[in-house]
Design an enzyme around this catalytic site. Structure first.
Site, mmCIF file in Angstrom:
data_model
loop_
_atom_site.group_PDB
_atom_site.id
_atom_site.type_symbol
_atom_site.label_atom_id
_atom_site.label_comp_id
_atom_site.label_asym_id
_atom_site.label_seq_id
_atom_site.Cartn_x
_atom_site.Cartn_y
_atom_site.Cartn_z
ATOM 1 N N GLN A 1 -2.353 -39.102 -35.762
ATOM 2 C CA GLN A 1 -3.003 -40.947 -35.045
ATOM 3 C C GLN A 1 -3.703 -41.683 -35.581
ATOM 4 O O GLN A 1 -4.803 -41.493 -36.405
ATOM 5 C CB GLN A 1 -3.612 -40.177 -34.164
ATOM 6 C CG GLN A 1 -3.971 -41.070 -32.806
ATOM 7 C CD GLN A 1 -3.169 -41.953 -32.143
ATOM 8 O OE1 GLN A 1 -2.670 -41.586 -31.993
ATOM 9 N NE2 GLN A 1 -3.482 -43.168 -32.713
ATOM 10 N N CYS A 2 -3.011 -42.416 -36.281
ATOM 11 C CA CYS A 2 -3.301 -43.441 -37.593
ATOM 12 C C CYS A 2 -4.300 -44.690 -36.605
ATOM 13 O O CYS A 2 -4.953 -45.403 -37.828
ATOM 14 C CB CYS A 2 -2.036 -43.991 -38.194
ATOM 15 S SG CYS A 2 -2.227 -43.032 -38.770
ATOM 16 N N PRO B 1 -5.243 -36.920 -27.772
ATOM 17 C CA PRO B 1 -6.716 -37.550 -27.312
ATOM 18 C C PRO B 1 -5.938 -38.610 -26.596
ATOM 19 O O PRO B 1 -7.086 -38.703 -25.775
ATOM 20 C CB PRO B 1 -7.226 -37.900 -28.742
ATOM 21 C CG PRO B 1 -6.497 -38.295 -29.738
ATOM 22 C CD PRO B 1 -5.361 -37.277 -29.424
ATOM 23 N N MET C 1 0.420 -42.974 -27.206
ATOM 24 C CA MET C 1 0.535 -44.094 -28.238
ATOM 25 C C MET C 1 2.209 -44.396 -28.633
ATOM 26 O O MET C 1 2.785 -44.112 -29.150
ATOM 27 C CB MET C 1 0.525 -43.135 -29.708
ATOM 28 C CG MET C 1 -0.078 -43.699 -30.819
ATOM 29 S SD MET C 1 -1.072 -44.755 -30.759
ATOM 30 C CE MET C 1 -0.321 -46.273 -31.311
ATOM 31 N N GLU C 2 1.783 -45.647 -28.607
ATOM 32 C CA GLU C 2 3.505 -45.669 -29.209
ATOM 33 C C GLU C 2 4.188 -46.504 -30.487
ATOM 34 O O GLU C 2 4.384 -47.465 -30.757
ATOM 35 C CB GLU C 2 3.143 -48.137 -28.737
ATOM 36 C CG GLU C 2 2.129 -48.399 -29.735
ATOM 37 C CD GLU C 2 0.969 -48.643 -29.159
ATOM 38 O OE1 GLU C 2 -0.066 -47.907 -29.059
ATOM 39 O OE2 GLU C 2 0.286 -49.515 -29.685
ATOM 40 N N HIS D 1 4.262 -48.408 -20.026
ATOM 41 C CA HIS D 1 3.428 -48.881 -20.682
ATOM 42 C C HIS D 1 3.149 -48.887 -22.291
ATOM 43 O O HIS D 1 3.581 -49.974 -23.404
ATOM 44 C CB HIS D 1 1.623 -48.701 -20.836
ATOM 45 C CG HIS D 1 0.838 -48.993 -22.153
ATOM 46 N ND1 HIS D 1 -0.253 -49.752 -20.768
ATOM 47 C CD2 HIS D 1 0.347 -48.385 -23.127
ATOM 48 C CE1 HIS D 1 -0.865 -50.211 -22.013
ATOM 49 N NE2 HIS D 1 -0.955 -49.753 -22.947
ATOM 50 N N GLU D 2 3.987 -47.428 -22.916
ATOM 51 C CA GLU D 2 4.148 -47.482 -24.276
ATOM 52 C C GLU D 2 5.484 -48.127 -24.964
ATOM 53 O O GLU D 2 5.364 -49.155 -25.440
ATOM 54 C CB GLU D 2 4.317 -46.065 -24.888
ATOM 55 C CG GLU D 2 2.977 -45.391 -24.432
ATOM 56 C CD GLU D 2 1.755 -45.623 -24.711
ATOM 57 O OE1 GLU D 2 1.599 -46.846 -25.467
ATOM 58 O OE2 GLU D 2 0.960 -45.590 -24.054
ATOM 59 N N HIS E 1 4.764 -52.389 -25.465
ATOM 60 C CA HIS E 1 4.469 -52.481 -27.029
ATOM 61 C C HIS E 1 5.581 -52.542 -28.087
ATOM 62 O O HIS E 1 5.175 -52.853 -28.713
ATOM 63 C CB HIS E 1 3.458 -50.726 -27.146
ATOM 64 C CG HIS E 1 1.885 -50.807 -26.847
ATOM 65 N ND1 HIS E 1 1.183 -52.043 -26.923
ATOM 66 C CD2 HIS E 1 1.035 -49.428 -26.562
ATOM 67 C CE1 HIS E 1 0.167 -51.730 -26.985
ATOM 68 N NE2 HIS E 1 0.032 -50.619 -26.505
ATOM 69 N N GLU F 1 -3.604 -54.828 -26.198
ATOM 70 C CA GLU F 1 -3.064 -54.286 -25.129
ATOM 71 C C GLU F 1 -3.503 -54.787 -23.325
ATOM 72 O O GLU F 1 -2.843 -54.248 -22.626
ATOM 73 C CB GLU F 1 -4.701 -53.195 -25.384
ATOM 74 C CG GLU F 1 -4.578 -52.132 -25.938
ATOM 75 C CD GLU F 1 -3.711 -50.566 -25.762
ATOM 76 O OE1 GLU F 1 -2.963 -51.036 -25.071
ATOM 77 O OE2 GLU F 1 -3.044 -50.358 -26.570
ATOM 78 N N ASP G 1 -13.306 -47.206 -32.915
ATOM 79 C CA ASP G 1 -13.169 -46.312 -32.052
ATOM 80 C C ASP G 1 -14.386 -45.961 -31.223
ATOM 81 O O ASP G 1 -14.198 -45.584 -30.308
ATOM 82 C CB ASP G 1 -12.809 -44.784 -32.641
ATOM 83 C CG ASP G 1 -11.461 -44.440 -33.178
ATOM 84 O OD1 ASP G 1 -10.328 -44.941 -32.982
ATOM 85 O OD2 ASP G 1 -11.490 -43.713 -33.986
ATOM 86 N N TYR H 1 -8.252 -53.517 -21.984
ATOM 87 C CA TYR H 1 -6.643 -53.874 -20.844
ATOM 88 C C TYR H 1 -6.675 -54.470 -20.058
ATOM 89 O O TYR H 1 -6.522 -55.887 -19.824
ATOM 90 C CB TYR H 1 -6.607 -52.305 -20.174
ATOM 91 C CG TYR H 1 -6.588 -50.928 -22.142
ATOM 92 C CD1 TYR H 1 -7.331 -51.004 -22.922
ATOM 93 C CD2 TYR H 1 -5.147 -50.962 -21.781
ATOM 94 C CE1 TYR H 1 -6.904 -49.971 -23.544
ATOM 95 C CE2 TYR H 1 -4.946 -50.046 -23.313
ATOM 96 C CZ TYR H 1 -5.651 -49.048 -24.056
ATOM 97 O OH TYR H 1 -5.503 -48.479 -25.121
ATOM 98 N N ARG I 1 -7.088 -35.082 -23.608
ATOM 99 C CA ARG I 1 -7.389 -36.135 -23.280
ATOM 100 C C ARG I 1 -8.563 -37.190 -22.807
ATOM 101 O O ARG I 1 -8.983 -36.515 -22.327
ATOM 102 C CB ARG I 1 -6.110 -36.437 -22.446
ATOM 103 C CG ARG I 1 -5.595 -38.343 -22.133
ATOM 104 C CD ARG I 1 -4.438 -38.237 -21.128
ATOM 105 N NE ARG I 1 -4.219 -39.896 -20.751
ATOM 106 C CZ ARG I 1 -4.148 -40.117 -19.480
ATOM 107 N NH1 ARG I 1 -3.074 -38.889 -19.551
ATOM 108 N NH2 ARG I 1 -4.299 -41.457 -19.550
ATOM 109 N N MET I 2 -9.585 -37.991 -23.783
ATOM 110 C CA MET I 2 -10.130 -38.346 -24.156
ATOM 111 C C MET I 2 -10.867 -39.028 -23.054
ATOM 112 O O MET I 2 -12.003 -38.590 -21.899
ATOM 113 C CB MET I 2 -10.086 -39.124 -24.550
ATOM 114 C CG MET I 2 -10.939 -38.473 -25.835
ATOM 115 S SD MET I 2 -11.491 -40.117 -27.252
ATOM 116 C CE MET I 2 -10.064 -41.002 -27.782
#
Ligand code: BES
Ligand code: ZN
Length: 584
Positions: free
Chosen positions: A127-128, A256, A260-261, A285-286, A289, A308, A365, A373, A537-538
């Site tokens: 997850q970059c 998390p 992620m796109e 959404h993804e 992107h 976003e 982060d 968003y 998932r956060m």
């Protein structure tokens, strides 16, 4: 010397990387990648070349002829990591860094078999975004610089790797397999992505398949069956899809984020598997992107809203095209609630609530919130309302055409918009969105018949007749609007009538748990504890831990749950929860 991105050591007076050749051997035993990165520069040059790294064990740097190049690895700085300065003799256009990643690489999560659906094989994923690519590859880790790449991953033969790139070939050598990939379009480094595990796939349409562990594959394929229609709807709004394929990867529960796109291969949380396709707005959404973010990219985390805000706008246009304006309005209303919460959360740091942020010395982060968003969405909606949809759609098309495969800043957005839609920015008071805290009074308010019906039931127990046509989104809105002082009887009756504690929809479940626990209704406490052990998932961990930590009686429960599950959370999620518990 000119550093344009506060989160990178990149010096814009130095040559840019054009292509990356990356070879990595995935070692699950030591939790390291043994790797080699060859960077080819746009032009030969002499003098220092500064790369971003984090926790990399550098073994050596050589030129194209294999001659060692001198380098200095600076001591790590907490947010940026370590600068790797390589001294280039004149005429050097290509260099190779041999290195190993750390078991603590911030972009990687190494899972034991017990953390997967199958329970038999380990799993690894990257997850970059925003600035973690540097913990996997030494490079110019700024979205201002796009790279094409080739990659090969050596993995245990019984496993399969997948990469956000086009698959070229798999060869088997003894107990290992080597899998080759190519990304021909230039991408910002934060879009470098891969995963390794027991993975299989199922076709969803001519341009899409879903990858998942075998145990989860059928449910994932059912949930995401509509992806081809989504692609077509998106293309009719934003123009041809440029990335050939739109594959999906169902992640293990500790992923998390919601999604992620990663180009050609969107990563998705398994919490989207509700059984009724009710959470596929995350896929929309993804997918969006692919235009806003992956084609037209923010120049740094300070302009994150360009990624976003535009993507939320595009996501809701896709939803509107597929499910109608009422559904899109319900999502906009959810967005507005989350924006108001975020504004409240950041009340002590009002400057973080402007769209254009200033983040020198701030970890992206930690600055992450719903503000880029949803405030970004409102600015674009205000512009659309001001000039009318047809004009705004033309503007959007020209914006995408002008900046494709480029990065831009908020200031460039302002100049472009001023020249394309003269006067529109002033008319909506864009400066208030971009540079000032809070949300302007004049911001668009989502309205719809269904929203009005919900408003009337606020804090009450709705009848079966009221709820028979409710979508999970309406349940979520209803629950998120429950007043804090709602009586326990209301919660008891709600759960008896509608079994909310047993909801399979993760959004409805979390909205229910948070509303109930916040109001002191403790019956679902056990389910909350259990859920904290099921997901990473956060978006769910943070509100659940917060509501538990804010009550004297439940603080112990929160601490115990973290004690028990923390080691299995992704490092970014772990950090987020630690912060919540430390402040409690
Ligand atoms: N690109 C983001 C996820 C992200 C942002 C990762 C910043 C790391 C740093 C992704 O597109 C996203 O926004 N996901 C949302 C989906 C939602 C808005 C529909 C999420 O994860 O909840
Ligand atoms: Zn996004």
């Amino acid at each position: 010397m000119a550093r344009l991105d506060p989160h990178s050591y990149n010096d814009s007076t130095q040559p840019e990387t054009e292509t990356l050749d990356w070879k990595a051997r995935v070692d699950f035993r030591t939790r390291r990648l043994h790797a080699e990165a060859t960077l080819t520069l746009k032009e030969a040059s002499a003098g220092p070349l500064d790369l971003d790294t984090r926790d990399l064990d550098i073994r050596g740097v050589v030129d194209a002829q294999g001659r060692p190049l001198p380098y200095i690895l600076s001591p790590p700085e907490p947010i940026l990591g370590s600068r790797l300065r390589i001294e280039l003799p004149s005429g050097v256009k290509q260099l190779t860094v041999r290195y190993r990643t750390s078991p603590e690489a911030s972009a990687l999560q190494w899972l034991t078999p017990s953390q997967t659906a199958g329970g038999q094989q380990p799993f690894l994923f990257s997850q970059c975004q925003a600035i973690h690519a540097r913990s996997v590859v030494p490079l110019q880790d700024t979205p201002r610089i796009r790279i094409r790449y080739r990659a090969s991953l050596r993995v245990p033969k019984q496993l399969k790797s997948v990469m956000a790139a086009s698959f070229v070939a798999r060869e088997e050598h003894g107990v290992e397999a080597e899998e080759h990939y190519e990304m021909p379009q230039p991408v910002p480094p934060y879009l470098l992505a891969f995963a390794v595990g027991s993975l299989t796939s199922k076709e969803l349409g001519p341009r899409s398949r879903v990858w998942a562990e075998p145990e989860a594959l059928e449910d994932a394929a059912d949930e995401f069956a509509g992806v081809d229609d989504m692609l077509k709807a998106a293309e009719s709004l934003f123009g041809p899809y440029d990335w050939e394929r739109f594959d999906l990867l169902l992640m293990p529960p500790s992923f998390p984020y919601g999604g992620m796109e990663n180009p050609r291969l969107t990563f998705l949380t398994p919490t989207l598997i509700a059984g009724d396709k009710s959470l596929v707005n995350v896929v929309a959404h993804e997918l969006a992107h692919s235009w806003t973010g992956n084609l037209v990219t923010n120049a740094s985390a300070e302009h994150f809203w360009l990624n976003e805000g535009f993507t939320v706008f595009a996501e809701r246009r896709i939803l509107e095209a597929l499910a109608g304006p009422e559904v899109a309005a319900l999502h906009a209303a959810l967005g507005r609630r989350s924006l108001d919460e975020a504004l409240h959360h950041f009340r002590a740091h009002p400057q973080l609530t402007a769209l254009r942020t200033h983040l020198s010395g701030v970890d992206p982060d930690e600055a992450f919130s719903q503000i880029p968003y949803e405030k970004g969405y409102l600015l674009l909606r205000a512009l659309e309302d001001a000039v009318g949809r047809p004009t705004f759609d033309g503007f959007l098309r020209r914006y995408l055409a002008k900046y494709r495969f480029q990065a831009l800043t908020t200031e460039e957005f302002v100049r472009f918009t001023e020249s394309e839609l003269p006067g529109a920015l002033a008319k909506v008071d864009a400066d208030a969105y971009l540079n000032r805290p809070g949300v302007p009074q004049s911001a668009p308010r989502p309205t719809s018949a269904r929203l009005e019906a919900l408003e009337k039931l606020r804090g009450k127990v709705p009848s079966q007749a009221d709820t028979k046509d409710w979508t999970p989104t309406e349940w979520q809105l209803f629950l998120e609007s429950m007043p804090q002082d709602t009586s326990q009887d209301v919660f008891r009756e709600l759960d008896a009538k509608y079994s909310l504690t047993g909801s399979r929809n993760s959004e409805v479940l979390v909205a229910w748990l948070v509303a109930a626990l916040r109001a002191g209704f403790d019956a679902p406490l056990g389910r909350a504890e259990e859920f904290l052990g099921e997901v990473g998932r956060m978006k769910y961990l943070k509100p659940l831990y917060s509501v538990l930590a804010s009550s004297r009686d439940h603080r112990k429960v929160a601490r115990a749950a973290f004690e028990k599950n923390g080691a299995r959370y992704h490092p970014i999620a772990r950090q987020g929860v630690e912060l919540i518990l430390a402040r409690a």
